[in-house]
Design a protein around this motif. Structure first.
Motif, PDB file in Angstrom:
ATOM      1  N   ARG A 309      83.054  61.995  25.228  1.00 51.48           N
ATOM      2  CA  ARG A 309      82.455  62.298  26.674  1.00 51.48           C
ATOM      3  C   ARG A 309      80.946  62.534  26.438  1.00 51.48           C
ATOM      4  NH1 ARG A 309      87.558  66.596  28.187  1.00 51.48           N
ATOM      5  NH2 ARG A 309      89.080  64.676  28.352  1.00 51.48           N
ATOM      6  N   THR A 313      78.916  60.363  29.102  1.00 48.27           N
ATOM      7  CA  THR A 313      77.995  61.007  30.024  1.00 48.27           C
ATOM      8  C   THR A 313      76.615  60.224  30.122  1.00 48.27           C
ATOM      9  OG1 THR A 313      78.910  63.273  29.385  1.00 48.27           O
ATOM     10  CG2 THR A 313      76.689  63.215  30.550  1.00 48.27           C
ATOM     11  N   TYR A 316      75.959  58.582  33.523  1.00 51.32           N
ATOM     12  CA  TYR A 316      75.660  59.477  34.705  1.00 51.32           C
ATOM     13  C   TYR A 316      74.166  60.084  34.870  1.00 51.32           C
ATOM     14  CZ  TYR A 316      80.520  59.259  34.752  1.00 51.32           C
ATOM     15  OH  TYR A 316      81.677  58.463  34.634  1.00 51.32           O
ATOM     16  N   TYR A 453      78.180  68.252  38.429  1.00 53.81           N
ATOM     17  CA  TYR A 453      79.553  68.002  37.914  1.00 53.81           C
ATOM     18  C   TYR A 453      80.366  69.062  37.525  1.00 53.81           C
ATOM     19  CZ  TYR A 453      77.466  63.383  37.898  1.00 53.81           C
ATOM     20  OH  TYR A 453      76.831  62.123  38.137  1.00 53.81           O
ATOM     21  N   GLN A 456      83.520  68.952  35.354  1.00 56.59           N
ATOM     22  CA  GLN A 456      82.967  68.266  33.971  1.00 56.59           C
ATOM     23  C   GLN A 456      82.053  69.139  33.313  1.00 56.59           C
ATOM     24  OE1 GLN A 456      82.770  66.275  36.707  1.00 56.59           O
ATOM     25  NE2 GLN A 456      84.932  65.332  36.558  1.00 56.59           N
ATOM     26  N   SER A 459      81.438  69.109  29.596  1.00 56.00           N
ATOM     27  CA  SER A 459      80.896  67.712  28.967  1.00 56.00           C
ATOM     28  C   SER A 459      79.402  67.820  29.226  1.00 56.00           C
ATOM     29  CB  SER A 459      81.528  66.779  29.560  1.00 56.00           C
ATOM     30  OG  SER A 459      82.990  66.682  29.092  1.00 56.00           O
ATOM     31  N   VAL A 460      78.954  68.185  30.470  1.00 50.18           N
ATOM     32  CA  VAL A 460      77.537  68.018  30.685  1.00 50.18           C
ATOM     33  C   VAL A 460      76.534  69.292  29.960  1.00 50.18           C
ATOM     34  CG1 VAL A 460      77.819  67.108  33.019  1.00 50.18           C
ATOM     35  CG2 VAL A 460      77.628  69.290  32.835  1.00 50.18           C
ATOM     36  N   PHE A 463      76.243  67.677  26.726  1.00 49.45           N
ATOM     37  CA  PHE A 463      75.072  66.988  26.506  1.00 49.45           C
ATOM     38  C   PHE A 463      73.671  67.750  26.574  1.00 49.45           C
ATOM     39  CE2 PHE A 463      71.974  63.965  28.363  1.00 49.45           C
ATOM     40  CZ  PHE A 463      72.526  62.821  27.701  1.00 49.45           C
ATOM     41  N   PRO A 524      83.203  61.051  36.725  1.00 52.72           N
ATOM     42  CA  PRO A 524      83.779  60.884  35.540  1.00 52.72           C
ATOM     43  C   PRO A 524      85.309  60.772  35.688  1.00 52.72           C
ATOM     44  CG  PRO A 524      82.192  62.562  35.230  1.00 52.72           C
ATOM     45  CD  PRO A 524      82.345  62.351  36.536  1.00 52.72           C
TER      46      PRO A 524
END
Length: 534
Positions: A309, A313, A316, A453, A456, A459-460, A463, A524
């Motif tokens: 993921r 990412t 995006y 997001y 999610q 995941s962000v 990142f 996502p």
């Protein structure tokens, strides 16, 4: 249906219709004759996530319990950066002990940052499988053992290996810590709570050298022994007071609500609830005290999904652009200041050098109290009222511009003050301005990507955490040669110029086109496990 009536946090501020980012299906349900009854805040804004009536739901816990857990999360996130910088006042002793150059001793700050960068890719999925609490405790235990290794290391290679695993062990404080904040608080509260979370990392970064300077009066090893004590206390607090917060929200909403709505949309469903005590499912405080089994009631990611993921990412752009620009044109200069301060004030003892970080610390605290999380929430709430109650992620970006200006001015003034031998108070004022900007910027970017997001969020933030710590890892490798070649004035003036003339136009473009980019690149195809069902 007018597009301005759709969604609650998904538009842009550009002229023309507001575009929904994650509420499209809910809007279609409304137009097809299935009206929603939703919980709203006292300000008239829709609550996200939608709460249950379950007393085991973290959203329903008492304020004292929520904030006690938040304090533990902040403690770990404080240690996240404390371990990297608390050794800075002992640089001369480390150089002598291991027979290394100033550039090499700078790398002792970089290597734990590498552990902090790689750790979230390992821990994030595991925290979505086995829960937040056990990952916090295992990570803290790894950091505890690694700190012993750093304290007794006899050579440079063993010291560096221990420093890496210190960073790796404390790294759950980033992504898993943020997930706990998301578990405990509603969206309209998160600006302030994420601001406090960010305050912890920035305070650890700056308090580390202050404390380390005084511990260096005993020895450089005692800097690590104190860190060991701090990790020991944290481990005890995690065991005694940190409840599991990963909650099968969509499963519980599906079992206690009558509406039929798809997986990621269940948490926006009707509030016609049945008795949650009738649901036979162990959750949060009812789980075993040391839980090594997957948390029931949700679809879990694979252990490697956090890596997958992270790669996905990159599709995006609002996340990629916002995070990369913040980390690599703005944030990483704080490592320039931290690692070069001993060289800039070589005439002072390590203890006085540690005290010179107070300007950075005061700027961070001032920004959080007066100019950061709570102010961000107030701005968004007022703008949302003017926008028919619609919360737009780009509303978070208004605070970025004064933050960028403050950081740029601070960098330029500090560089000049060193080369021209100004009184130390000038450097403290520069530090105050720079740190205030960093604290505001950190809150802005984390709130923005999570609002963009929300389903999610793990995941962000993974990142973000990887990029942030890769920037912290990279900076110490080039700042010493750069300063030696250009001097303090031009090295740090260049950093201030880069910060202003790169970050301002990019954040302005995001504010103008962020909603369009989210709509163009879609959502996502995964969600946090608490919003997923079996």
């Amino acid at each position: 249906m007018d597009e301005k009536e759709r969604g609650d946090g998904a538009g842009t501020l550009h002229d023309g219709p507001i575009k929904a980012s994650f509420d499209e299906k809910a809007a279609r349900d409304q137009t097809s004759g299935h009206p929603e009854e939703i919980a709203i805040s006292r300000h008239g804004l829709k609550l996200h996530p939608q709460p249950t009536t379950d007393p085991l739901d973290p959203l329903n816990w008492s304020s004292l319990k929520k904030h006690s857990i938040l304090a533990i999360v902040m403690y770990l996130y404080f240690m996240f950066t404390y371990i990297t910088t608390t050794t800075v006042p002992s640089f001369p002793e480390l150089q002598e002990q291991f027979g290394i150059s100033y550039s090499q001793v700078n790398w002792t700050v970089a290597i734990p940052a590498l552990g902090l960068a790689l750790g979230p890719l390992f821990w994030s999925s595991l925290a979505d499988i086995f829960g937040r609490r056990i990952i916090f405790m295992i990570g803290t235990l790894i950091a505890f053992v690694s700190t012993i290794g750093a304290a007794v290391a006899k050579d440079y290679s063993n010291y560096m290996a221990s420093r890496f695993f210190q960073g790796f062990g404390v790294s759950p404080g980033a992504t898993v810590g943020m997930a706990v904040v998301m578990d405990l608080f509603f969206e309209h509260e998160r600006g302030q709570k994420l601001g406090l979370w960010v305050l912890a990392i920035d305070t650890g970064l700056l308090a580390g050298p202050i404390i380390g300077g005084f511990m260096d009066l005993v020895s450089s090893a005692w800097i690590q022994w104190l860190t060991l004590i701090l990790f020991g206390v944290l481990l005890i607090l995690e065991f005694l007071f940190m409840s599991e917060t990963l909650y099968p929200r969509n499963h519980m909403l599906a079992r206690t609500h009558t509406s039929r709505i798809g997986e990621a949309e269940i948490e926006k469903s009707e509030l016609q609830a049945s008795d949650p005590s009738e649901v036979d499912l162990k959750r949060t405080t009812k789980l075993f005290i040391i839980n090594f089994k997957p948390v029931p009631g949700m679809r879990h990611p694979k252990p490697w999904d956090s890596i997958l993921r992270f790669i996905l990412t990159f599709q995006y752009p609002v996340v990629v652009i916002g995070v990369v620009i913040y980390c690599f044109s703005w944030y990483w200069w704080i490592l320039s200041i931290i690692t070069m301060l001993p060289a800039a004030y070589v005439q002072y003892s390590p203890q006085i050098q540690g005290l010179l970080f107070i300007g950075l610390l005061l700027g961070t605290l001032f920004a959080e109290i007066f100019m950061s999380g709570r102010l961000s929430d107030v701005i968004v709430a007022r703008l949302a009222k003017k926008n028919n109650g619609i919360r737009v992620p780009e509303m978070r970006l208004w605070l970025a511009y004064p933050a960028i200006l403050l950081s740029a001015i601070g960098l330029i003034v500090w560089g000049i003050s060193i080369d021209r031998a100004y009184h130390w108070i000038v450097g403290q004022i520069a530090f105050f301005l720079f740190a205030a900007g960093i604290q505001m910027g950190n809150t802005v970017i984390t709130s923005y990507i999570v609002d963009s997001y929300p389903l999610q969020s793990m995941s962000v933030i993974t990142f973000y955490s990887v990029a942030l710590n890769l920037s912290a890892f990279a900076d110490p490798f080039f700042i010493a040669p750069w300063q030696a070649k250009s001097g303090f004035t031009w090295a740090f003036a260049a950093q201030g110029i880069i910060t202003f003339f790169v970050a301002v136009p990019v954040f302005a473009a995001l504010q103008r086109y962020g909603g369009i980019l989210r709509e163009k690149f879609g959502q996502p195809n995964w969600v946090n496990p608490e919003y997923d069902t079996l």
